[in-house]
Design an enzyme around this catalytic site. Structure first.
Site, PDB file in Angstrom:
ATOM      1  N   THR A   1       0.870  -1.177   0.000  1.00 49.30           N
ATOM      2  CA  THR A   1       0.000   0.000   0.000  1.00 49.30           C
ATOM      3  C   THR A   1       0.904   1.224   0.000  1.00 49.30           C
ATOM      4  O   THR A   1       1.924   1.264   0.673  1.00 49.30           O
ATOM      5  CB  THR A   1      -1.041  -0.028   1.144  1.00 49.30           C
ATOM      6  OG1 THR A   1      -2.016   0.991   0.914  1.00 49.30           O
ATOM      7  CG2 THR A   1      -0.429   0.195   2.509  1.00 49.30           C
TER       8      THR A   1
ATOM      9  N   HIS B   1      -6.031  -1.338   4.649  1.00 47.52           N
ATOM     10  CA  HIS B   1      -5.606   0.062   4.789  1.00 47.52           C
ATOM     11  C   HIS B   1      -6.776   0.825   5.434  1.00 47.52           C
ATOM     12  O   HIS B   1      -7.710   1.214   4.750  1.00 47.52           O
ATOM     13  CB  HIS B   1      -5.286   0.596   3.384  1.00 47.52           C
ATOM     14  CG  HIS B   1      -4.786   2.005   3.337  1.00 47.52           C
ATOM     15  ND1 HIS B   1      -3.892   2.406   2.368  1.00 47.52           N
ATOM     16  CD2 HIS B   1      -5.022   3.095   4.085  1.00 47.52           C
ATOM     17  CE1 HIS B   1      -3.614   3.697   2.543  1.00 47.52           C
ATOM     18  NE2 HIS B   1      -4.311   4.140   3.575  1.00 47.52           N
TER      19      HIS B   1
ATOM     20  N   CYS C   1      -3.577   7.091   8.074  1.00 48.73           N
ATOM     21  CA  CYS C   1      -4.188   5.773   8.000  1.00 48.73           C
ATOM     22  C   CYS C   1      -3.210   4.736   8.546  1.00 48.73           C
ATOM     23  O   CYS C   1      -2.029   5.003   8.690  1.00 48.73           O
ATOM     24  CB  CYS C   1      -4.516   5.408   6.556  1.00 48.73           C
ATOM     25  SG  CYS C   1      -5.599   6.567   5.728  1.00 48.73           S
TER      26      CYS C   1
END
Lengths: 209, 161
Positions: B23, B46, B29
């Site tokens: 990711t 995520h 996040c």
């Protein structure tokens, strides 16, 4: 109207939000043009409702190095607003503003001087001020802003901040992109306005929707 | 030829060797990697927000730490992972802007990390390693072959957890 869901926004609401973006970005571009004392052309702002996973692709990739300048909003509207430019565009802009005319190689690794950083903050201040004052006079709402907060990092990481705020409302983010240019030196940026859900309602209500 | 499986914001995916799962540009996040070292199955979610019960619009399970981890476990089990084998590595939860006022919405990175750890603990999943907090973005890539998590940041050395 008492309900607003960004996932199921109707055409009228979408148009109004787009028009807000349009007017705001137009004013901001004018302010920028006056600041660097040169004509800046602006394209028609693109307004997109994007899914979170598409968000960073839209701005050119999650790992692209960008400068993000963020303001928190107060007064009749709560939320935040962000102005984002890629690093090369912002270096160009700082050079124009500070009169650094020597042609140096500009890359993502170029570090800003303290003066450059300060100039960037000021650019953010002026641009956002122009954007918000047009929003304010359009809606007759009083909007105050915080000092600018700046971060230089990967686009995905910077976008996570407004994305999270959108995430509290729905599964999509409203992004307004304006590209502006000064002849061959391109300077382009994105505006992202993130009112809280309640503030969205205030904005739409103030416009009679 | 190994593929790199990309996971976007509020999204998740699963992965088996020789593929890797990644990711890009994690900010506030949190990227949560769950791994079954016996079956060599990895999953990555995520997440953006700590708690699905605080938000009305919570149809996307992968958006939240609590429901995201649960949904990821289900996805992994459906391709053969065993729940009790699972271990975790997490990264992200940065505070991208240094706000002077400590408003609740500004501490979202920390809260995401706290909620993630809390959920893992309640599910009895051991947290092997983390690279969380601070003020910079991270790109992470996990290989189910080696069990290693690579973390890249702007202007920083590659970290391997």
């Amino acid at each position: 109207m008492s309900e607003l869901d960004l996932d199921r926004i109707d055409n009228m609401q979408y148009d109004v939000l787009r028009e807000i973006g349009n007017i705001g970005a137009g004013n901001a571009t004018t302010a920028l043009s006056q600041m660097i004392n040169s004509k800046i052309s602006m394209n028609v702002p693109k307004v997109e409702l994007l899914e979170f996973k598409e968000l960073s692709e839209f701005v050119g990739g999650a790992e692209k190095i960008v400068v993000g300048i963020l303001f928190t909003l107060g007064g009749d509207i709560d939320g935040m607003m962000m102005f984002m430019m890629d690093k090369i565009a912002s270096t160009n802009l700082v050079n124009i503003l500070l009169g650094n005319l020597q042609q140096q190689e500009i890359s993502d690794d170029t570090e800003f001087s303290e003066m450059g950083l300060s100039a960037l903050n000021e650019i953010g201040n002026i641009i956002s001020g122009a954007y918000l004052s047009s929003l304010s006079s359009l809606t007759n709402l009083s909007i105050t802003t915080s000092i600018p907060y700046m971060a230089i990092d990967m686009a995905g990481a910077i976008l996570s901040v407004p994305a999270i705020e959108f995430g509290k409302i729905g599964d999509k983010a409203l992004l307004i992109e304006t590209e502006f240019g000064d002849m061959d030196k391109y300077v382009n940026g994105f505006f992202i306005l993130i009112p809280t859900l309640k503030s969205y309602l205030s904005i739409l209500k103030s416009l009679g929707l | 030829m190994n593929n790199s499986i990309k996971v976007g914001m509020a999204d998740a995916s699963v992965c088996k060797p020789p593929d890797v799962i990644t990711t890009l540009g994690l900010g506030s996040c949190v990227g949560i990697v769950l791994y079954d070292p016996v079956r060599k199955i990895a999953g990555l979610v995520h997440i953006m927000l700590p708690d699905s019960t605080k938000i009305n619009n919570n149809s996307n399970k992968y958006k939240f730490a609590d429901t995201g981890i649960e949904a990821l476990i289900q996805d992994m089990v459906s391709i053969g992972a065993i729940t009790r084998n699972l271990v975790a590595k997490i990264a992200g939860g940065a505070q991208m802007f240094s706000f002077s006022n400590n408003l609740e919405m500004m501490r979202i990175g920390d809260r995401n990390v706290e909620a993630t750890k809390d959920k893992l603990k309640r599910l009895g999943i051991r947290l092997l390693a983390e690279d969380t907090g601070s003020n910079y973005g991270r790109t992470i890539e996990f290989s189910p072959e080696t069990g290693l998590l690579h973390i890249k940041s702007v202007g920083k050395e590659l970290k391997i957890l």
